[in-house]
Design a protein around this motif. Structure first.
Motif, PDB file in Angstrom:
ATOM      1  N   TYR A  78       0.839  -1.201   0.000  1.00 47.30           N
ATOM      2  CA  TYR A  78       0.000   0.000   0.000  1.00 47.30           C
ATOM      3  C   TYR A  78       0.877   1.254   0.000  1.00 47.30           C
ATOM      4  N   ASN A  81       2.992   1.611  -3.307  1.00 52.68           N
ATOM      5  CA  ASN A  81       2.224   2.017  -4.480  1.00 52.68           C
ATOM      6  C   ASN A  81       1.456   3.326  -4.277  1.00 52.68           C
ATOM      7  N   ASP A  85      -0.786   5.427  -7.001  1.00 52.66           N
ATOM      8  CA  ASP A  85      -2.227   5.256  -6.816  1.00 52.66           C
ATOM      9  C   ASP A  85      -2.916   6.577  -6.491  1.00 52.66           C
ATOM     10  N   ASN A  88      -3.196   8.706  -9.542  1.00 54.46           N
ATOM     11  CA  ASN A  88      -4.210   8.168 -10.450  1.00 54.46           C
ATOM     12  C   ASN A  88      -5.596   8.112  -9.823  1.00 54.46           C
ATOM     13  N   ARG A  89      -5.682   8.584  -8.554  1.00 52.47           N
ATOM     14  CA  ARG A  89      -6.938   8.607  -7.797  1.00 52.47           C
ATOM     15  C   ARG A  89      -7.519   7.203  -7.622  1.00 52.47           C
ATOM     16  N   THR A  90      -6.616   6.239  -7.429  1.00 51.46           N
ATOM     17  CA  THR A  90      -7.063   4.852  -7.244  1.00 51.46           C
ATOM     18  C   THR A  90      -6.580   4.273  -5.910  1.00 51.46           C
ATOM     19  N   LYS A  92      -6.515   2.882  -2.331  1.00 50.03           N
ATOM     20  CA  LYS A  92      -7.582   2.136  -1.659  1.00 50.03           C
ATOM     21  C   LYS A  92      -7.912   2.704  -0.282  1.00 50.03           C
ATOM     22  N   LYS A 191     -12.202  10.884  -3.839  1.00 51.73           N
ATOM     23  CA  LYS A 191     -11.220   9.830  -4.137  1.00 51.73           C
ATOM     24  C   LYS A 191      -9.938  10.031  -3.328  1.00 51.73           C
TER      25      LYS A 191
END
Length: 244
Positions: A78, A81, A85, A88-90, A92, A191
């Motif tokens: 986590y 990355n 992430d 890229n607004r991804t 978690k 996000k």
């Protein structure tokens, strides 16, 4: 002139690139404002000791140590990355579930430290403190306390990563549930990732909060289940011993 940093001559930048001295200063400031303070230097991935967890398989054939090794690896990934992430607004949202003393705070702190070191703004706070700040902002007008509370509540929304500890330990009311929901839902909409830690099981969460609240958690959070015996108590009673 004598500069503290000859490399950038105390400007903070070498050309258009941020100087290492500026980056270190920002990280230090982020540590101090994260809500974790000195704990960040004491609890990291490097000193998370898996040998305190039993290696005896449970009824499903999986040991507490194996489960925690998987959680540790996921938490490290986590952080590793997070930069890509987040851009890229991804990134978690994570839900840490488990009884007291199983390592939720240690893993949360390690994640916070890693994300801060990557240059991001992290806020770590208990659900009780979060609610207190919203209450002061709402009901205490025209005071220094209200101004400080407003600054804190703004950070709960604007920070790169919000870590909420002790969900379920707050007094239950429709106002409190709505306040927590609004924080969680706003960050989902923006996000911006959130990590929530709770001592309650998923069934207990569903019973405590309304359906709209729990549906957001179920739909937008990856659940990590912490199992085993109280590690804090093990360390206190027998710091040299690990498992059993």
């Amino acid at each position: 002139l004598r500069y503290e940093c000859p490399k950038c001559q105390d400007t903070g930048y070498v050309g258009l690139k941020m100087c290492d001295c500026m980056r270190r200063a920002l990280i230090k400031e982020a540590y101090e404002t994260s809500g974790l303070g000195a704990v960040l230097t004491e609890q990291s991935f490097a000193n998370f000791d898996l040998t305190y967890y039993s290696d005896h398989p449970d009824t499903n054939g999986i040991s507490a140590r194996d489960r925690m090794a998987k959680i540790l690896a996921e938490a490290q990934a986590y952080v590793r990355n997070f930069d890509a992430d987040f851009r890229n607004r991804t990134a978690k949202n994570l839900l840490f579930i488990g009884k007291t003393g199983l390592g939720k705070t240690h893993i949360s702190t390690a994640v916070a430290g890693g994300v801060i070191n990557a240059g991001y703004d992290v806020v770590y706070d208990t659900v009780q403190n979060i609610l207190h700040n919203f209450e002061v902002q709402t009901f205490v007008k025209n005071s220094d306390a209200a101004s400080r509370a407003a600054e804190n509540t703004e950070r709960y929304i604007s920070c790169s990563l919000l870590i909420i500890d002790d969900l379920g330990m707050e007094i239950s009311s429709s106002y409190i549930t709505a306040t927590i929901y609004n924080v969680i839902d706003t960050r989902i909409t923006l996000k911006k990732p959130t990590i929530i830690s709770t001592n309650l099981s998923m069934q207990e969460l569903e019973k405590r909060y309304n359906e709209r609240f729990t549906s957001r958690i179920i739909g937008f959070y990856d659940r990590l289940i912490f199992r085993g015996k109280d590690i804090r108590m093990k360390k206190k009673l027998n710091p040299q011993n690990k498992q059993n």
